[in-house]
Enzyme design. Structure first.
Site, PDB file in Angstrom:
ATOM      1  CG  ASN A   9      -1.645   1.340   0.789  1.00 16.82           C
ATOM      2  OD1 ASN A   9      -2.133   1.863   0.622  1.00 16.82           O
ATOM      3  ND2 ASN A   9      -2.537   1.279   2.420  1.00 16.82           N
ATOM      4  CD1 TRP A  10       3.557   0.982  -3.306  1.00 20.68           C
ATOM      5  CD2 TRP A  10       2.781   1.974  -4.730  1.00 20.68           C
ATOM      6  NE1 TRP A  10       4.526   0.285  -4.172  1.00 20.68           N
ATOM      7  CE2 TRP A  10       3.158   1.338  -4.791  1.00 20.68           C
ATOM      8  CE3 TRP A  10       2.631   2.952  -6.070  1.00 20.68           C
ATOM      9  CZ2 TRP A  10       3.948   0.933  -6.391  1.00 20.68           C
ATOM     10  CZ3 TRP A  10       3.588   2.443  -7.213  1.00 20.68           C
ATOM     11  CH2 TRP A  10       4.060   1.378  -7.395  1.00 20.68           C
ATOM     12  CE  LYS A  11      -0.164   2.845   4.782  1.00 20.29           C
ATOM     13  NZ  LYS A  11      -0.005   3.266   6.489  1.00 20.29           N
ATOM     14  CG  HIS A  93      -5.413   1.839   5.205  1.00 17.25           C
ATOM     15  ND1 HIS A  93      -5.036   2.818   5.811  1.00 17.25           N
ATOM     16  CD2 HIS A  93      -4.717   1.529   5.098  1.00 17.25           C
ATOM     17  CE1 HIS A  93      -4.532   2.739   6.685  1.00 17.25           C
ATOM     18  NE2 HIS A  93      -3.634   1.914   5.715  1.00 17.25           N
ATOM     19  CD  GLU A  95      -2.766   5.599   7.519  1.00 19.78           C
ATOM     20  OE1 GLU A  95      -2.506   5.705   5.733  1.00 19.78           O
ATOM     21  OE2 GLU A  95      -1.980   4.867   7.259  1.00 19.78           O
ATOM     22  CD  GLU A 165      -3.349  -2.245   7.081  1.00 16.05           C
ATOM     23  OE1 GLU A 165      -2.758  -2.630   7.060  1.00 16.05           O
ATOM     24  OE2 GLU A 165      -3.928  -1.661   7.198  1.00 16.05           O
ATOM     25  N   GLY A 171       2.593   2.572  10.658  1.00 18.60           N
ATOM     26  CA  GLY A 171       3.558   3.442  10.869  1.00 18.60           C
ATOM     27  C   GLY A 171       4.233   3.710  11.957  1.00 18.60           C
ATOM     28  CB  SER A 210       5.633  -2.116  12.133  1.00 18.95           C
ATOM     29  OG  SER A 210       4.520  -0.650  12.030  1.00 18.95           O
ATOM     30  N   GLY A 232       5.045   1.658   4.448  1.00 16.13           N
ATOM     31  CA  GLY A 232       6.533   1.606   4.393  1.00 16.13           C
ATOM     32  C   GLY A 232       7.167   0.750   3.743  1.00 16.13           C
TER      33      GLY A 232
HETATM   34  P1  13P Z   1       2.983   0.152   7.306  1.00 18.01           P
HETATM   35  O1  13P Z   1       4.007  -1.315   7.124  1.00 18.01           O
HETATM   36  O2  13P Z   1       3.593   1.989   6.909  1.00 18.01           O
HETATM   37  O3  13P Z   1       2.797   0.277   9.673  1.00 18.01           O
HETATM   38  O4  13P Z   1       1.401   0.163   7.409  1.00 18.01           O
HETATM   39  C1  13P Z   1       0.549  -0.539   7.348  1.00 18.01           C
HETATM   40  C2  13P Z   1      -0.504  -0.672   6.630  1.00 18.01           C
HETATM   41  O5  13P Z   1      -1.249   0.639   6.733  1.00 18.01           O
HETATM   42  C3  13P Z   1      -0.454  -1.034   5.415  1.00 18.01           C
HETATM   43  O6  13P Z   1      -1.885  -0.349   5.010  1.00 18.01           O
END
Ligand code: 13P
Length: 249
Positions: A9-11, A93, A95, A165, A171, A210, A232
């Site tokens: 997931n590149w966000k 998600h 976020e 998650e 993150g 993470s 990340g």
């Molecule tokens: P991280 O791997 O940066 O913790 O993010 C996880 C995530 O939100 C994947 O969708």
């Protein structure tokens, strides 16, 4: 046997150029023995679809509209995403839930919208730190799952994927332990198996939060962890490839 799946997931990261370089590097080292997917920002999906054509890599969107079509300024529909090469989409998600106010109801509507438009949803669930500390992890995750089950039914999960998650692990560099994650994964699978043993056995439940090359192997060794949703570390081709290699069976 469930085939492992790793999703990057590149966000909201990268430029046209860096996204192209990252994807080319992943394609060049495409690992056998697992399914691989990336979620580029909407605006890079068209370019990514061109690049992955000759590979086995699939594309997922990070989000989609809860409606099929119409006057919804700024939204992107499931059908548009299919037309531009996506097979899957993230739904709910954390976020989206936390920063953009997506309620369980909206998430359920998006889940159905994805299915109606021909996309397989990757439903994200997970508790906050306060909820974990209050001992509410199971309750929160089951509630998030229940809302979707209520609207989509167990049939809605036949082509779907679930990603656990924990919000506190996203993150932060602080992953759930393999055992902590496994406990929740088992719970998700057994709840779905209550509705349909076949769906429960077949559905892939990914862990996200993470995930790094250093902890991937331990997580993937668990019976109910079928892969990862990586944030990340998916922006670093070398790290992402190492995670894929750890997942490959
Ligand atoms: P991280 O791997 O940066 O913790 O993010 C996880 C995530 O939100 C994947 O969708």
């Amino acid at each position: 046997m469930r085939k492992p799946l790793v999703v990057g997931n590149w966000k909201m990261n990268g430029s046209r150029e860096s996204a192209r370089d990252l994807l080319r590097a992943v394609i060049a080292k495409e690992t056998e023995g697992l399914d691989l997917m990336v979620c580029p920002p909407f605006i890079f999906i068209d370019m990514a679809a061109e690049l992955v054509k000759a590979s086995g890599i699939e594309l997922a969107a990070q989000n989609l509209a809860s409606h099929q079509v119409g006057a919804f300024t700024g939204e992107v529909s499931a059908e548009m995403l299919v037309e531009f090469g996506c097979s899957h989409t993230l739904v709910g998600h954390s976020e989206r839930r936390v920063l953009f106010g997506e309620t369980d109801e909206i998430v359920a509507a998006k889940f159905v919208s994805a299915l109606n438009g021909g996309l397989a949803p990757i439903l994200c669930v997970g508790e906050s730190l306060a909820q974990r500390e209050a001992g509410e992890t199971d309750l929160v995750v089951m509630q998030q799952l229940e809302e979707v089950l209520k609207v989509a039914g167990i049939a809605g999960f036949e082509r779907s994927i679930v990603a656990y998650e924990p919000v506190w692990a996203i993150g932060t560099g602080k992953s759930a332990t393999a055992e902590e994650a496994e406990t929740v994964h088992r719970l998700i699978r057994s709840r779905l198996a209550e509705e349909s043993k076949q769906v429960g056995d077949k559905i892939r439940v990914l862990y996200g939060g993470s995930v790094k090359p250093e902890n991937a192997k331990e997580l993937f060794a668990m019976d109910n962890i079928d892969g990862a949703l990586v944030g990340g570390a998916s922006l670093d081709a070398k790290a992402f490839i190492e995670i894929c290699e750890a997942a490959a069976k």
